[in-house]
Design a protein around this motif. Structure first.
Motif, PDB file in Angstrom:
ATOM      1  N   LEU A 190      37.957  42.192  56.722  1.00 49.82           N
ATOM      2  CA  LEU A 190      37.830  42.114  55.670  1.00 49.82           C
ATOM      3  C   LEU A 190      36.169  42.508  55.008  1.00 49.82           C
ATOM      4  N   LEU A 244      41.331  38.958  60.838  1.00 54.72           N
ATOM      5  CA  LEU A 244      41.574  39.725  59.514  1.00 54.72           C
ATOM      6  C   LEU A 244      40.807  39.401  58.519  1.00 54.72           C
ATOM      7  N   LEU A 289      41.939  38.798  48.726  1.00 49.24           N
ATOM      8  CA  LEU A 289      42.064  39.272  50.061  1.00 49.24           C
ATOM      9  C   LEU A 289      41.779  38.246  51.127  1.00 49.24           C
ATOM     10  N   ILE A 321      45.328  36.615  52.922  1.00 50.63           N
ATOM     11  CA  ILE A 321      44.868  35.963  54.786  1.00 50.63           C
ATOM     12  C   ILE A 321      45.178  34.873  55.368  1.00 50.63           C
ATOM     13  N   PHE A 381      41.991  47.337  53.604  1.00 50.53           N
ATOM     14  CA  PHE A 381      41.162  46.226  53.335  1.00 50.53           C
ATOM     15  C   PHE A 381      40.083  47.658  52.883  1.00 50.53           C
ATOM     16  N   PRO A 406      45.220  47.203  59.183  1.00 49.79           N
ATOM     17  CA  PRO A 406      44.281  45.639  57.498  1.00 49.79           C
ATOM     18  C   PRO A 406      43.459  46.538  57.399  1.00 49.79           C
ATOM     19  N   ILE A 421      47.937  44.980  55.496  1.00 49.43           N
ATOM     20  CA  ILE A 421      47.924  43.548  55.333  1.00 49.43           C
ATOM     21  C   ILE A 421      47.971  43.028  56.981  1.00 49.43           C
TER      22      ILE A 421
END
Length: 307
Positions: free
Chosen positions: A275, A271, A231, A235, A148, A144, A140
């Motif tokens: 995602l 992020l 997720l 984050i 993801f 990332p 992550i």
């Protein structure tokens, strides 16, 4: 007199003699001409298979996967006595043609021969097993997009709940008033405060993640809710860890802590956008719009110390 009887008689007035009609193969003329010899019986043709073509009527319909159309046959079919050459293997080139069937295995859907193309369909995730919790947390931060995309179909409830719960218990010491209350309280009073704060952060992460997933689906996303919510909770917790670490010792009103809060909030926005773009196959403007409510909530409740 025999010739007179043959050439004259009551049938002599019929006019010009009509040629006898040809009978089908294998059938004898019902009656020989008057005064003549019976017609010779035609020899039966050799065994062969006929295919019914357009325009033919009354012929039986047979299907031979090895038959080839020969020249001169009735209705375009094989001619009399035509010997067909070797053809392809039965069922190889005749499946789904009239009179032929195609075999399917048990449980196979004959109407779904492959994936149906959908406009804006998601890209296939990279091959390989799901990531472990260490590789997941490291990915992550370092990779990332790849992380993801690889975890878009895998639920991450265990790492998400544990990390968010631990982050919530430590978040008590990142706020000045909450830290003073926890330090000045007795152990029996401080433990419930810390535990309840951890549970509150878990519930908050679940609600905000569900809102983000719902907005992404409304904007045309096609991801599943479990990876998105899990997720997003990771984050939320990981991006605020640097600010929380300094806030525990310097206080939430320190300039460095405030600067880290804004920087980590921007990192969280990046992020969250990545995602939603990877897990829901959305362009980055829609992905940013789907995560806008969660970003505003994190800024007002955690980064600015309004919780």
């Amino acid at each position: 007199m025999a010739g007179f009887r043959i050439g004259r008689g009551r049938d002599n007035n019929r006019g010009p003699q009509q040629p006898p009609r040809q009978q089908p193969y294998g059938q004898q003329h019902p009656q020989a001409p008057y005064g003549g010899q019976p017609y010779p019986q035609a020899a039966p043709p050799p065994q062969q298979t006929w295919q019914q073509h357009a325009g033919g009527h009354g012929e039986p319909e047979y299907f031979d996967p090895h038959a080839h159309p020969g020249p001169g046959g009735p209705g375009g079919g094989p001619a009399y006595g035509y010997q067909p050459g070797p053809g392809p293997a039965p069922g190889a080139a005749y499946a789904n043609n009239p009179g032929h069937t195609q075999a399917f295995s048990v449980g196979e859907d004959p109407y779904n021969q492959g994936a149906v193309y959908q406009a804006g369909g998601p890209a296939a995730p990279p091959a390989g097993p799901r990531l472990g919790w260490k590789d997941l947390l490291r990915g992550i931060v370092t990779q990332p997009g790849h992380t993801f995309l690889r975890m878009r179909d895998h639920a991450v409830w265990a790492p998400a709940l544990i990390v968010t719960f631990l982050y919530g218990m430590l978040a008590v010491f990142g706020f000045d008033k909450a830290r003073e209350d926890a330090i000045n309280a007795t152990l029996s009073s401080a433990v419930p405060i810390v535990l309840s704060t951890g549970v509150a952060f878990v519930i908050c992460g679940l609600i905000l993640g569900a809102v983000t997933h719902t907005l992404a689906r409304q904007l045309g996303g096609d991801g599943t809710w479990q990876p998105t919510v899990g997720l997003s909770m990771l984050i939320m917790s990981l991006t605020d860890a640097p600010r929380l670490l300094f806030a525990m010792f310097l206080g939430g009103d320190h300039t460095l802590v405030q600067a880290l809060g804004w920087l980590t909030w921007l990192a969280a926005g990046f992020l969250f956008t990545t995602l939603i773009a990877k897990s829901h196959d959305l362009p980055w403007p829609k992905a940013l719009g789907a995560s806008a409510i969660q970003l505003i909530a994190l800024l007002s409740l955690i980064k600015l110390g309004m919780l």
